[in-house]
Motif scaffolding. Structure first.
Motif, mmCIF file in Angstrom:
data_model
loop_
_atom_site.group_PDB
_atom_site.id
_atom_site.type_symbol
_atom_site.label_atom_id
_atom_site.label_comp_id
_atom_site.label_asym_id
_atom_site.label_seq_id
_atom_site.Cartn_x
_atom_site.Cartn_y
_atom_site.Cartn_z
ATOM 1 N N THR A 90 0.857 11.709 -4.441
ATOM 2 C CA THR A 90 0.492 12.054 -5.585
ATOM 3 C C THR A 90 0.262 13.291 -6.136
ATOM 4 O O THR A 90 0.733 14.148 -6.955
ATOM 5 N N VAL A 91 -0.367 13.888 -5.108
ATOM 6 C CA VAL A 91 -0.700 15.216 -5.532
ATOM 7 C C VAL A 91 0.064 16.178 -4.681
ATOM 8 O O VAL A 91 -0.225 17.103 -4.101
ATOM 9 N N LEU A 151 -0.926 7.923 -3.352
ATOM 10 C CA LEU A 151 -1.842 9.120 -4.108
ATOM 11 C C LEU A 151 -1.619 10.472 -3.473
ATOM 12 O O LEU A 151 -1.074 11.477 -4.360
ATOM 13 N N GLY A 159 -1.342 2.681 -3.464
ATOM 14 C CA GLY A 159 -2.602 3.796 -3.200
ATOM 15 C C GLY A 159 -1.965 4.718 -2.136
ATOM 16 O O GLY A 159 -2.415 5.946 -2.164
ATOM 17 N N ALA A 160 -1.274 4.160 -1.106
ATOM 18 C CA ALA A 160 -0.799 5.206 -0.159
ATOM 19 C C ALA A 160 -0.020 6.392 -0.744
ATOM 20 O O ALA A 160 0.202 7.380 -0.126
ATOM 21 N N ASN A 163 0.154 10.393 3.792
ATOM 22 C CA ASN A 163 -1.127 9.696 3.668
ATOM 23 C C ASN A 163 -1.884 9.174 5.073
ATOM 24 O O ASN A 163 -2.202 8.387 5.096
ATOM 25 N N GLN A 164 -1.530 10.279 5.832
ATOM 26 C CA GLN A 164 -2.125 9.733 7.277
ATOM 27 C C GLN A 164 -3.670 9.765 7.495
ATOM 28 O O GLN A 164 -4.241 9.095 8.068
ATOM 29 N N GLY A 165 -4.129 10.340 6.638
ATOM 30 C CA GLY A 165 -5.950 10.270 6.545
ATOM 31 C C GLY A 165 -6.351 11.230 7.633
ATOM 32 O O GLY A 165 -7.382 11.936 7.147
ATOM 33 N N SER A 166 -6.359 10.806 8.942
ATOM 34 C CA SER A 166 -6.857 11.569 9.779
ATOM 35 C C SER A 166 -5.977 12.483 10.542
ATOM 36 O O SER A 166 -4.946 11.972 11.029
ATOM 37 N N SER A 176 0.757 -1.236 -0.250
ATOM 38 C CA SER A 176 0.044 0.061 -0.022
ATOM 39 C C SER A 176 0.675 1.349 0.149
ATOM 40 O O SER A 176 0.429 2.171 -0.751
ATOM 41 N N GLN A 192 2.268 11.959 8.971
ATOM 42 C CA GLN A 192 3.294 11.042 7.816
ATOM 43 C C GLN A 192 2.145 11.040 6.712
ATOM 44 O O GLN A 192 1.347 11.514 6.676
ATOM 45 N N PRO A 216 -8.803 13.584 -5.649
ATOM 46 C CA PRO A 216 -9.601 13.728 -4.314
ATOM 47 C C PRO A 216 -11.019 13.884 -4.638
ATOM 48 O O PRO A 216 -11.683 14.717 -5.474
ATOM 49 N N LEU A 218 -3.553 16.305 -1.398
ATOM 50 C CA LEU A 218 -4.635 15.508 -0.833
ATOM 51 C C LEU A 218 -4.706 15.757 0.778
ATOM 52 O O LEU A 218 -5.601 15.964 1.108
ATOM 53 N N LEU A 223 -7.820 -1.284 -7.703
ATOM 54 C CA LEU A 223 -7.041 0.066 -7.480
ATOM 55 C C LEU A 223 -6.824 0.663 -8.737
ATOM 56 O O LEU A 223 -7.042 1.733 -9.035
ATOM 57 N N ARG A 274 -4.415 2.800 4.588
ATOM 58 C CA ARG A 274 -4.089 2.842 6.081
ATOM 59 C C ARG A 274 -4.931 2.180 7.031
ATOM 60 O O ARG A 274 -4.523 1.768 8.060
ATOM 61 N N PRO A 314 -8.267 7.037 -4.634
ATOM 62 C CA PRO A 314 -7.834 5.464 -4.789
ATOM 63 C C PRO A 314 -6.748 5.329 -3.784
ATOM 64 O O PRO A 314 -5.722 5.964 -3.756
ATOM 65 N N GLY A 315 -6.915 4.262 -3.096
ATOM 66 C CA GLY A 315 -5.728 3.593 -2.229
ATOM 67 C C GLY A 315 -5.548 4.648 -1.043
ATOM 68 O O GLY A 315 -5.009 4.096 0.049
ATOM 69 N N GLN A 322 -7.480 17.484 3.071
ATOM 70 C CA GLN A 322 -8.195 16.895 4.001
ATOM 71 C C GLN A 322 -8.230 17.579 5.522
ATOM 72 O O GLN A 322 -8.845 17.554 6.109
ATOM 73 N N LEU A 370 -13.164 12.098 6.888
ATOM 74 C CA LEU A 370 -11.684 12.338 6.190
ATOM 75 C C LEU A 370 -11.739 13.571 5.608
ATOM 76 O O LEU A 370 -10.887 14.410 5.284
#
Lengths: 481, 293
Positions: free
Chosen positions: A31-32, A28, A25-26, A283-286, A21, A281, B115, A307, B104, B218, B213-214, A311, B208
Motif C-alpha cells: 500500500t505504501v 497495505l 490487508g496484506a 507484508n512479511q511482518g517480522s 488476505s 516477502q 502505519p 510499511l 478491515l 499473515r 489494517p490487515g 518495520q 513488529l
C-alpha cells in the motif's frame, strides 16, 4: 463429517483466507509501496518550455490555456517550427497508433475524460480521498479547463495487485476514456502495460521497469525507471559511503529485481562490498532474521515499500542494530518512526520532490512557488486536508504529476487526439518546465518511452512544525559520480 | 542453530497465542474463526488511540481493547452465530470471513491505513540470547501463550462450565437437555477468542514496530497453521504447534537464506501443514474421537 475431511476442508478455507488476505490487508504495506505515492496521474512531471527534435523553437503564452492566466507558475510553452502558435487546423498527426475511430475517444470540445488505476483501498493510508487527489483539476476546471475542456479524472481500485489492476484498466476503458493513468506500483504496471498493448490504450504510468517494454508502443512514463532508481541508490552509496560495507534487504519480486541488478552493477563498478543480500516477502511482518544477517553491514539499502521499511528500521533498533539506512523517502515512514528516523538520518532517493508543509528554506526554496500554489489551492478546495501529516508529500507529488499532465495536454493543442498526444510524447523534451519538476526527455534512444532520468536525493530532518520529514539534499540529479 | 531456536521461539509464542484463540473457538463451537486476527488488530487500534493519542497507561488501553473486542466477539455470536444455529459449521466459518472484511473496511475508513506503532508493556532492551535480542514483551508472549493454553485446558477439563463447553460443541441439543447453558457457553468461547486475539496482537505489535489494517493477517494465518499442526482440539497442542511452526519458519529462513526462491518460509510452513494433514490429520495432540462429527 469425518475428522480428516473436516480438517482438510478447513485447511482449504485457510488457504482461501490466505488468498483473501493477499488481496486485502496484506496489500497495505505495498500500500505504501515504494513509489506508493502518485496514485493519480502520470508522472510526467513536465510541461512547457519544450523543445523538440528539430531544434527550432518558438514561444507562445501557455498554449492559449485559460488556466495560464490564473497561475503565476504555469510556464510558457515552446513548440517547434518558429512563429506563433497555430490558430488554424493543425496538420495531421504523425503517429498512426490509433485508428480514426479510436483517435478521439474520451475527448470532446468540452471535456477530457481520464481514468486511473490506483490502490484506492489504501487511499486511507495517506488520509486522502478522491476529492483530495483532484484538487489540481478542480482549479484548472474552475479557470476554464484546457482549451475550454474540463478534465474529469475517475479512479478504479487496483488493490496493488497486477490482476486487479488489469481489471481496473478494463473498467477504465469501458468508460470511454481518452487515456489511462497508472498509479504507483512496481508490480501492477507491467501487467497493465501488456494489457494496454493488446487493448490499444494509451497508458501514462508511474515508475516501472524498462525490462519488459521492448516493442511496446502504448505506454509512457516521464519518471525514472526502476532500474534507474536502483542505479542511483548504488551511486549514492558509492558517493556517500565509500569503503563501507553494504547490506541489501529487497522485495522478492521480478518487478523489483531489475533495480537490484542495476544497484549491483554500480556496486561492482565502484568496488562496493555487498556483505549480505536478503529477499523478503510482501507484508512479511517480522524481519528479525534478515536484520541479523545484516550485522556486518555499515549501510543497509531497503528496497521495499514504506510499511516494510518502517518495520525493518524499528525492528533493527530493537536488535540494537543501527546502520545507515537507504530507502524510499516518504513522510509516512519518517513521521511513523519519529526520532528513530533521525539517529542516524535516513537517506533516500526519490522520483518526486520533497514536501514539508510551510517550509520554503534550503532546497525547498528552489520550488517555493509551486509549494505556495499547492498550499493555496488546497486551502481553497480542501481546507480540511492535513498537509502537515503523512499525506502532505504524497499530495504534493500527485499535484506535480497533474501539473505535468496539464502541460502535456496543452502541448497537444486544441485539436488534441490520441495520435497527436503520442506525437507530443515521443518528442517531448523539457528542462525543468516548472520549479518542482526535473527534466524529461523522451527523445533519448533506447529508453522505451521512458522520459525521466533525474532523481532527488533526500534526508530526514526535524521540520519547523516539529514533524520528522524529508528534504532534498540534491535536486534533479542524473548522476552522483 | 541457537539463533534459529530463539527466532523460532519468539515467532512460535506469537503463533501459539493466535492458535490458542483459534482452538478455543473451534473446540467450543466447531467453527474456525477467520476474523480473529483482524478483530485483534481492531483492538490494537483502539489501544493506540487510548495510549498514544490520549496518554492513557498501557494497561488501561490494553484492558479497554480486550474488553471491547471481547464484546464484539459476544455480539457476533449473539447476532450471527446463534442465528445460524442449525446451519453447517462451514457456513458459520464463511460468516467469519464476512466479519473479517467488515472489520478491515471499518479500520480503513476510521483509522486509515497509515502505519501505527504501539509501545510494549515493558521498557528495557531485553536480553541477547544466541545473538538475538529478545525483548521483555516477546518473552512475555511466550509465557502468556503457554499459560493461557494450560489454563484454558484446565478450565475445559476440570470444571462443569468447561465440560459444558465441550458438550455444547459436540451436541448442542443434548447439552441443553441436560442443563448446559448453551447460549452462555457459546458467547463465552466467541468472546474469549476475540479477547485472546487482542492479547496476542498487543504482545506482537511492539516487536513488529509498525502495523496497519490487515498487516497481521499473515501472522494469524501462521497461527491457524499452528492450531492445525498442534491439533485443533488441543489447547496445549496449539502452543506446541506455534513453536513447531516458528521453528520450521526460522529453520527454512536460515537454510535458504541465500535463495531467491519466493516465499521460502511460507512455503516451508505450507509443506508442514500439508504433511500434517496427510500423515496425522488430527494434529500432534488432537484426537480423532474428540473432533466434532
Amino acid at each position: 463429517m469425518a475428522v480428516g475431511k473436516r480438517t482438510t476442508l478447513f485447511a482449504v478455507l485457510g488457504i482461501c483466507l490466505a488468498l483473501l488476505s493477499a488481496c486485502t490487508g496484506a496489500r497495505l504495506p505495498r500500500t505504501v509501496a515504494a513509489g506508493d505515492r502518485d496514485r493519480t496521474t502520470t508522472s510526467l512531471g513536465e510541461g512547457a518550455d519544450t523543445t523538440t527534435g528539430d531544434g527550432a523553437t518558438r514561444t507562445t503564452a501557455a498554449g492559449g490555456d485559460p488556466f495560464a492566466g490564473a497561475s503565476g507558475t504555469v510556464p510558457k510553452v515552446t513548440v517547434p517550427g518558429g512563429g506563433p502558435a497555430p490558430t488554424t487546423a493543425s496538420p495531421p498527426a504523425r503517429s498512426t497508433l490509433f485508428t480514426s475511430k479510436e483517435d478521439s475517444v474520451g475527448i470532446t470540445k468540452t471535456s477530457i475524460d481520464l481514468c486511473a488505476h490506483a490502490a484506492l483501498t489504501y487511499g486511507a493510508a495517506f488520509n486522502t480521498s478522491k476529492d483530495d487527489l483532484n484538487v489540481y483539476w478542480s482549479a484548472v476546471n474552475d479557470a476554464g479547463g484546457i482549451f475550454g475542456r474540463k478534465v474529469n479524472v475517475t479512479y478504479e481500485n487496483d488493490n496493488y495487485s497486477p490482476d486487479t489492476a488489469v481489471q481496473a484498466a478494463t473498467a477504465c476503458k469501458g468508460k470511454g476514456i481518452f487515456f489511462l493513468l497508472g498509479g504507483i506500483g512496481f508490480d501492477q504496471i507491467p501487467a497493465v502495460r501488456n494489457w494496454a498493448e493488446t487493448n490499444h490504450m494509451l497508458y501514462l504510468h508511474h515508475t516501472a521497469t524498462v525490462q519488459g517494454t521492448a516493442n511496446q508502443r502504448y505506454s509512457f512514463t516521464g519518471l525514472p525507471s526502476t532500474e534507474k532508481m536502483g542505479e542511483m541508490f548504488g551511486e549514492l552509496v558509492a558517493a556517500r559511503y565509500k569503503g563501507k560495507k553494504v547490506g541489501i534487504i529487497k522485495r522478492n519480486s521480478p518487478n523489483w529485481e531489475p533495480g537490484v541488478t542495476a544497484f549491483k552493477a554500480i556496486a561492482k563498478k565502484y568496488g562496493i562490498s555487498i556483505v549480505a543480500e536478503r529477499a523478503v516477502q510482501n507484508n512479511q511482518g517480522s524481519y528479525t532474521q534478515e536484520i541479523l544477517d545484516m550485522q556486518q553491514a555499515d549501510v543497509v539499502w531497503i528496497w521495499e515499500n514504506a510499511l516494510a521499511s518502517t518495520q525493518i528500521v524499528k525492528q533493527a533498533k530493537a536488535q540494537n542494530f543501527n546502520p545507515d539506512w537507504l530507502l524510499f523517502p516518504f513522510n509516512l515512514t519518517s513521521q511513523t518512526l519519529g526520532q528513530d528516523a533521525l539517529n542516524p538520518k535516513l537517506v533516500g532517493v526519490a522520483m518526486y520532490p520533497a514536501y514539508s508543509k510551510g517550509d520554503l528554506s534550503g532546497q525547498f526554496a528552489g520550488y517555493a512557488e509551486d509549494i505556495k500554489e499547492f498550499e493555496a489551492q488546497y486551502k481553497k478546495y480542501r481546507p480540511n486536508v492535513d498537509l502537515g501529516g503523512v499525506a502532505g508529500d504524497l499530495l504534493f507529488l500527485n499535484w506535480t504529476g497533474q501539473k505535468g499532465l496539464h502541460l502535456l495536454l496543452k502541448q497537444c493543442g486544441p485539436d488534441c487526439t490520441r495520435n497527436r498526444l503520442v506525437d507530443v510524447l515521443t518528442g517531448f523534451k523539457a528542462t525543468r518546465p516548472f520549479p518542482s519538476s526535473c527534466n524529461v526527455d523522451f527523445s533519448r534512444p533506447g529508453f522505451a518511452r521512458m522520459g525521466g532520468f533525474s532523481v532527488n536525493i533526500m534526508e530526514t530532518y526535524r521540520a519547523p512544525d516539529n514533524a520528522v520529514n524529508w528534504r532534498n539534499t540534491d535536486t534533479c540529479v542524473e548522476h552522483l559520480l | 542453530m541457537g539463533e534459529v531456536f530463539v527466532l523460532g521461539a519468539i515467532a512460535g509464542g506469537i503463533y501459539g497465542l493466535f492458535a490458542v484463540a483459534t482452538v478455543l473457538v473451534y473446540r467450543g463451537s466447531g467453527v474456525l474463526n477467520f476474523a480473529q486476527g483482524e478483530v485483534g488488530t481492531l483492538g490494537l487500534f483502539l489501544a493506540v488511540w487510548l495510549i498514544n493519542d490520549h496518554g492513557m497507561p498501557w494497561v488501561v488501553g490494553a484492558l479497554a481493547a480486550v474488553v471491547v473486542t471481547t464484546a464484539i466477539g459476544v455480539l457476533f455470536e449473539r447476532f450471527v452465530v446463534r442465528k445460524m444455529g442449525d446451519a453447517p459449521r462451514v457456513s458459520v466459518a464463511v460468516a467469519t470471513v464476512g466479519l473479517l472484511l467488515f472489520v478491515l473496511s471499518g479500520e480503513l475508513v476510521r483509522v486509515g491505513a497509515s502505519p501505527k506503532s504501539l509501545p510494549g508493556p515493558f521498557s528495557g532492551n531485553g536480553w541477547r540470547i544466541a545473538g538475538v535480542v529478545v525483548s521483555p514483551t516477546q518473552a512475555l508472549s511466550l509465557v502468556v501463550a503457554l499459560g493461557v493454553g494450560v489454563a484454558l485446558a484446565t478450565l475445559l477439563r476440570r470444571t462443569d462450565f468447561g465440560l459444558g463447553v465441550l458438550a455444547a460443541a459436540q451436541d448442542p441439543s443434548a447439552a441443553q437437555l441436560v442443563g448446559v447453558p448453551v447460549n452462555r457457553v457459546s458467547a463465552f468461547v466467541w468472546g474469549a477468542g476475540a479477547g485472546l486475539s487482542t492479547v496476542a496482537c498487543l504482545l506482537v505489535a511492539p516487536g513488529l514496530g509498525a502495523f496497519a489494517p490487515g498487516a497481521l493477517g499473515r501472522l494469524f494465518l501462521f497461527g491457524l497453521a499452528a492450531a492445525i499442526v498442534g491439533g485443533l482440539t488441543s489447547l496445549p497442542g496449539a502452543f506446541v504447534g506455534g513453536l513447531v511452526v516458528g521453528l520450521v519458519e526460522a529453520s527454512s529462513g536460515r537454510i535458504f537464506a541465500e535463495s531467491s526462491l519466493p516465499g521460502v518460509k511460507t512455503l516451508a510452513v505450507f509443506i508442514l501443514l500439508l504433511v500434517t494433514l496427510l500423515v496425522r490429520p488430527h494434529g500432534l495432540f488432537g484426537t480423532r474421537e474428540s473432533r466434532h462429527g
